[in-house]
Motif scaffolding. Structure first.
Motif, PDB file in Angstrom:
ATOM      1  N   ASN A 353       0.908  -0.791   0.154  1.00  0.00           N
ATOM      2  CA  ASN A 353      -0.150   0.049  -0.030  1.00  0.00           C
ATOM      3  C   ASN A 353       0.811   0.715   0.008  1.00  0.00           C
ATOM      4  O   ASN A 353       1.520   1.879   1.185  1.00  0.00           O
ATOM      5  N   VAL A 354       1.688   1.417  -1.180  1.00  0.00           N
ATOM      6  CA  VAL A 354       2.443   2.705  -1.463  1.00  0.00           C
ATOM      7  C   VAL A 354       1.594   3.562  -2.903  1.00  0.00           C
ATOM      8  O   VAL A 354       1.673   3.085  -3.599  1.00  0.00           O
ATOM      9  N   GLN A 355       1.658   4.557  -2.799  1.00  0.00           N
ATOM     10  CA  GLN A 355       1.248   5.794  -3.824  1.00  0.00           C
ATOM     11  C   GLN A 355       2.580   6.694  -4.189  1.00  0.00           C
ATOM     12  O   GLN A 355       3.811   6.620  -4.110  1.00  0.00           O
ATOM     13  N   VAL A 356       2.167   6.732  -5.068  1.00  0.00           N
ATOM     14  CA  VAL A 356       3.138   7.485  -6.615  1.00  0.00           C
ATOM     15  C   VAL A 356       3.731   8.074  -5.847  1.00  0.00           C
ATOM     16  O   VAL A 356       4.860   8.478  -5.610  1.00  0.00           O
ATOM     17  N   SER A 357       2.891   9.166  -5.038  1.00  0.00           N
ATOM     18  CA  SER A 357       3.385  10.159  -4.122  1.00  0.00           C
ATOM     19  C   SER A 357       4.426  10.530  -3.116  1.00  0.00           C
ATOM     20  O   SER A 357       5.693  10.719  -3.297  1.00  0.00           O
ATOM     21  N   ASP A 358       4.336   8.687  -2.331  1.00  0.00           N
ATOM     22  CA  ASP A 358       5.377   8.227  -1.698  1.00  0.00           C
ATOM     23  C   ASP A 358       6.825   8.368  -2.110  1.00  0.00           C
ATOM     24  O   ASP A 358       8.128   8.156  -1.419  1.00  0.00           O
ATOM     25  N   LEU A 359       6.538   7.939  -3.464  1.00  0.00           N
ATOM     26  CA  LEU A 359       7.938   7.254  -4.273  1.00  0.00           C
ATOM     27  C   LEU A 359       8.755   8.902  -4.915  1.00  0.00           C
ATOM     28  O   LEU A 359       9.572   8.909  -4.735  1.00  0.00           O
ATOM     29  N   ARG A 360       7.606   9.440  -5.199  1.00  0.00           N
ATOM     30  CA  ARG A 360       8.138  10.922  -5.766  1.00  0.00           C
ATOM     31  C   ARG A 360       9.242  11.286  -5.212  1.00  0.00           C
ATOM     32  O   ARG A 360       9.746  12.135  -4.911  1.00  0.00           O
ATOM     33  N   ARG A 361       8.405  12.028  -3.571  1.00  0.00           N
ATOM     34  CA  ARG A 361       8.683  11.898  -2.090  1.00  0.00           C
ATOM     35  C   ARG A 361      10.390  11.516  -1.998  1.00  0.00           C
ATOM     36  O   ARG A 361      11.132  12.351  -1.317  1.00  0.00           O
ATOM     37  N   ASN A 362      10.034  10.299  -1.871  1.00  0.00           N
ATOM     38  CA  ASN A 362      11.166   9.670  -1.200  1.00  0.00           C
ATOM     39  C   ASN A 362      12.619  10.072  -2.256  1.00  0.00           C
ATOM     40  O   ASN A 362      14.057   9.775  -2.218  1.00  0.00           O
ATOM     41  N   ILE A 363      12.368   9.953  -3.927  1.00  0.00           N
ATOM     42  CA  ILE A 363      13.393  10.061  -4.892  1.00  0.00           C
ATOM     43  C   ILE A 363      13.711  11.463  -4.203  1.00  0.00           C
ATOM     44  O   ILE A 363      15.103  11.778  -4.886  1.00  0.00           O
ATOM     45  N   GLU A 364      13.040  12.491  -4.476  1.00  0.00           N
ATOM     46  CA  GLU A 364      13.237  13.687  -4.342  1.00  0.00           C
ATOM     47  C   GLU A 364      14.370  14.345  -2.815  1.00  0.00           C
ATOM     48  O   GLU A 364      15.176  14.476  -2.832  1.00  0.00           O
ATOM     49  N   ARG A 365      13.925  12.995  -2.095  1.00  0.00           N
ATOM     50  CA  ARG A 365      15.244  13.786  -0.280  1.00  0.00           C
ATOM     51  C   ARG A 365      16.113  12.694  -0.803  1.00  0.00           C
ATOM     52  O   ARG A 365      17.440  12.938  -0.266  1.00  0.00           O
ATOM     53  N   LEU A 366      16.355  11.353  -1.139  1.00  0.00           N
ATOM     54  CA  LEU A 366      17.515  10.489  -1.704  1.00  0.00           C
ATOM     55  C   LEU A 366      18.387  11.289  -2.339  1.00  0.00           C
ATOM     56  O   LEU A 366      19.555  11.341  -2.033  1.00  0.00           O
ATOM     57  N   LYS A 367      17.642  11.720  -4.314  1.00  0.00           N
ATOM     58  CA  LYS A 367      18.174  12.629  -5.047  1.00  0.00           C
ATOM     59  C   LYS A 367      20.184  13.441  -4.351  1.00  0.00           C
ATOM     60  O   LYS A 367      20.777  12.844  -5.273  1.00  0.00           O
ATOM     61  N   PRO A 368      19.809  13.590  -3.594  1.00  0.00           N
ATOM     62  CA  PRO A 368      21.028  15.520  -3.688  1.00  0.00           C
ATOM     63  C   PRO A 368      22.227  13.581  -2.848  1.00  0.00           C
ATOM     64  O   PRO A 368      23.709  14.535  -3.139  1.00  0.00           O
ATOM     65  N   SER A 369      21.482  13.294  -2.508  1.00  0.00           N
ATOM     66  CA  SER A 369      23.125  12.449  -1.438  1.00  0.00           C
ATOM     67  C   SER A 369      23.931  10.981  -3.271  1.00  0.00           C
ATOM     68  O   SER A 369      24.634  10.391  -2.195  1.00  0.00           O
ATOM     69  N   LEU A 370      22.821  10.938  -4.321  1.00  0.00           N
ATOM     70  CA  LEU A 370      23.396  10.197  -4.933  1.00  0.00           C
ATOM     71  C   LEU A 370      24.412  10.602  -6.388  1.00  0.00           C
ATOM     72  O   LEU A 370      23.683  12.003  -6.427  1.00  0.00           O
ATOM     73  N   HIS A 371      25.501   9.870  -6.814  1.00  0.00           N
ATOM     74  CA  HIS A 371      26.125  10.485  -7.612  1.00  0.00           C
ATOM     75  C   HIS A 371      25.238   9.533  -8.742  1.00  0.00           C
ATOM     76  O   HIS A 371      25.824   8.340  -9.197  1.00  0.00           O
ATOM     77  N   PHE A 372      24.444  10.295  -9.423  1.00  0.00           N
ATOM     78  CA  PHE A 372      23.921  10.001 -11.345  1.00  0.00           C
ATOM     79  C   PHE A 372      24.895  10.559 -11.654  1.00  0.00           C
ATOM     80  O   PHE A 372      25.767  11.174 -12.476  1.00  0.00           O
ATOM     81  N   VAL A 373      25.363   9.936 -13.173  1.00  0.00           N
ATOM     82  CA  VAL A 373      25.766   9.981 -14.046  1.00  0.00           C
ATOM     83  C   VAL A 373      25.306  11.352 -14.723  1.00  0.00           C
ATOM     84  O   VAL A 373      24.226  11.374 -14.766  1.00  0.00           O
ATOM     85  N   SER A 374      26.203  12.060 -15.738  1.00  0.00           N
ATOM     86  CA  SER A 374      26.123  13.640 -15.989  1.00  0.00           C
ATOM     87  C   SER A 374      24.499  13.620 -16.873  1.00  0.00           C
ATOM     88  O   SER A 374      23.527  13.931 -17.199  1.00  0.00           O
ATOM     89  N   TRP A 375      24.407  12.306 -18.024  1.00  0.00           N
ATOM     90  CA  TRP A 375      23.798  12.240 -18.858  1.00  0.00           C
ATOM     91  C   TRP A 375      22.656  12.024 -18.944  1.00  0.00           C
ATOM     92  O   TRP A 375      21.589  11.481 -19.529  1.00  0.00           O
ATOM     93  N   ASN A 376      22.453  11.405 -17.566  1.00  0.00           N
ATOM     94  CA  ASN A 376      21.145  10.223 -16.529  1.00  0.00           C
ATOM     95  C   ASN A 376      20.686  10.910 -15.485  1.00  0.00           C
ATOM     96  O   ASN A 376      20.256  10.298 -14.393  1.00  0.00           O
ATOM     97  N   GLN A 377      20.342  12.063 -15.536  1.00  0.00           N
ATOM     98  CA  GLN A 377      20.686  12.449 -14.098  1.00  0.00           C
ATOM     99  C   GLN A 377      19.260  12.118 -13.223  1.00  0.00           C
ATOM    100  O   GLN A 377      18.669  12.311 -12.568  1.00  0.00           O
ATOM    101  N   GLU A 378      18.157  12.276 -14.681  1.00  0.00           N
ATOM    102  CA  GLU A 378      16.756  11.869 -14.339  1.00  0.00           C
ATOM    103  C   GLU A 378      16.459  10.024 -14.471  1.00  0.00           C
ATOM    104  O   GLU A 378      15.445   9.798 -15.442  1.00  0.00           O
ATOM    105  N   GLY A 379      17.571   9.476 -14.368  1.00  0.00           N
ATOM    106  CA  GLY A 379      18.164   7.931 -14.634  1.00  0.00           C
ATOM    107  C   GLY A 379      17.014   7.531 -13.649  1.00  0.00           C
ATOM    108  O   GLY A 379      17.418   6.066 -13.142  1.00  0.00           O
TER     109      GLY A 379
END
Length: 475
Positions: A353-379
């Motif tokens: 029982n998880v909502q799409v909004s829960d997913l989005r919120r956590n991705i936004e929260r974790l994103k700054p601490s993760l190193h994504f390759v420059s050409w796929n920042q939204e990967g």
């Protein structure tokens, strides 16, 4: 509805496969109370009327007659397969879908790949075709095998090649169990590196799992159980104990608990194919979205909550904590730290029982601490399946295409070179027809190239964003 076929090869592959089928049946039984043969079941099981020898739900008017796993069981030692056929799951496997021998591969990749591969080729192809014929829309092959043994590494990768030849359009997901440094099989570095070359060339996606990580996770679970701080107890019908249901079995057979973790990885990976959800992820989408370069198809997996595996009575993790866990090194199924390495892409497969909004919120929260390759920042790729694991409100499987797999491959290469420089045990391999020393040099060269590709990506970490070079299209 699409169907998938599981091909389990060697002792480890069959033991993990057996745990997967056991857990999958329990999961379907918990959801499917009316005994109807539905689409969820058809993804991995056939409905067979044993009286007429015919398949198909039409005979039973939608009722389940006898479920048969869409599986092929292969082992060159018959012990494990015989054990399965005498166990509680004996009726789930079709006796026509088994291939066994008696002598085993003697922990020798060449025996599995060159000797048994060619000896059993026709038999394997015929059984693969037969299994495929029972599918309306075959989507995926799952191969489960170990890298250290002879049958798992040798014959397992031979089957992978066959699948590419016979079913080039069908995706090939490989779950490979890598040996630990303290492995008791002296030739496991040879077997693993020879198998790696085949995985590089013929797999669509590889989910590497390390015995060392599995062992650490099982120890953590045991500490949780024994600490008593949280008043945790193992239920008698625990998913991690054997069919006998006694906790004693857990201590006697550590591999059962380790195999359970890998089976749970497959259970979470296939949940979207088996059940409905508000954001179902097609299995093919994983390869499509997470593999930007064909050879870099090794995905690091992490599972949370881990105590699901021991069925421990501990309150479920808070949702946000679950997302944080998935990126911590304690929850990875290989010895790796993805947070401090470079991400090419990441998939989050959530159940419950998880909502799409829960997913989005956590991705936004974790994103700054993760190193994504420059050409796929939204990967990011996300999947939501509404059916949670049995006994829990939600779970998460994270699949990361991340350069943190590199140390595993470097260590494997070092262990290989220690033996190879001394030419130790080579004669066991070279006496097999079709096996030449060039096979070894090509395999280690293939592994070195793979490591170099990861090095080149790591070198871009933290650098300025650069546009990737585009394909030049001739007009």
């Amino acid at each position: 509805m699409t169907q998938s076929v599981v091909v389990q090869v060697g002792q480890c592959g069959n033991q993990v496969g057996c745990r997967f089928w056991d857990l999958a049946l329990r999961e379907h039984a918990a959801v499917n109370k009316k005994g109807i043969y539905d689409e969820a079941l058809s993804s991995f099981f056939r409905n067979v009327d044993t009286r007429s020898g015919d398949d198909g739900p039409r005979i039973c008017k939608g009722k389940i007659c006898s479920l048969k796993a869409r599986a092929l069981l292969i082992d060159m030692e018959e012990g494990v397969v015989n054990e399965i056929l005498q166990g509680p799951l004996r009726d789930v496997f079709d006796s026509k879908q088994l291939i066994t021998d008696v002598s085993g591969s003697g922990n020798n990749w060449a025996v599995g790949h060159k000797l048994y591969g060619y000896q059993y080729r026709e038999n394997i192809v015929e059984k693969l075709r037969k299994t495929a014929e029972h599918c309306d829309c075959l989507q995926c092959f799952f191969i489960i095998h170990s890298m250290g043994g002879g049958t798992g590494s040798g014959l397992g990768t031979f089957v992978l090649n066959l699948l590419e030849d016979e079913f080039p359009e069908v995706y090939r997901f490989v779950t490979s169990v890598y040996p630990s440094g303290e492995d008791d099989v002296i030739t496991s570095p040879y077997n693993s590196v020879l198998a790696m070359k085949e995985l590089n060339e013929h797999a669509d996606c590889v989910l590497p799992v390390e015995n060392e990580s599995l062992f650490d996770i099982v120890n953590k679970i045991n500490q949780m159980i024994n600490s008593g701080k949280l008043g945790s107890t193992v239920k008698q019908n625990s998913l991690v104990t054997s069919s006998a249901g006694s906790v004693k079995t857990l201590q006697e057979k550590p591999f059962d608990a380790m195999n359970n973790i890998v089976a749970n990885l497959l259970l979470n990976l296939t949940s979207s194919a088996r059940f409905e959800g508000s954001l179902n992820m097609d299995l093919n989408e994983i390869s499509m979205n997470l593999v930007p370069f064909p050879r870099l198809h090794y995905l690091v997996s992490s599972l949370t909550p881990l105590y699901t595996l021991a069925d421990v009575n501990i309150p479920s993790r808070r949702l946000d904590q679950m997302f944080s866990d998935a990126f911590s090194r304690d929850h990875q199924l290989i010895q790796a730290d993805p947070k401090h390495s470079l991400y090419l892409a990441c998939a989050l497969l959530v159940r419950g029982n998880v909502q799409v909004s829960d997913l989005r919120r956590n991705i936004e929260r974790l994103k700054p601490s993760l190193h994504f390759v420059s050409w796929n920042q939204e990967g990011w790729k996300t999947g939501l399946c509404s059916v949670p694991p049995v006994g829990h409100s939600h779970s998460l499987l994270a699949l990361a295409n991340n350069t943190c797999v590199k140390p595993t491959f470097i260590e494997l290469k070092e262990r290989f070179m220690k033996l190879y420089k001394k030419k130790a045990h080579l004669h066991h391999y070279l006496q097999i027809d079709g096996m030449e020393q060039s096979c070894f040099s090509e395999a280690v060269s293939s592994l070195s190239d793979l490591i170099e590709e990861y090095n080149e990506l790591d070198a871009t970490k933290g650098g300025p964003r650069t546009e990737p070079s585009r394909l030049k299209i001739a007009v």
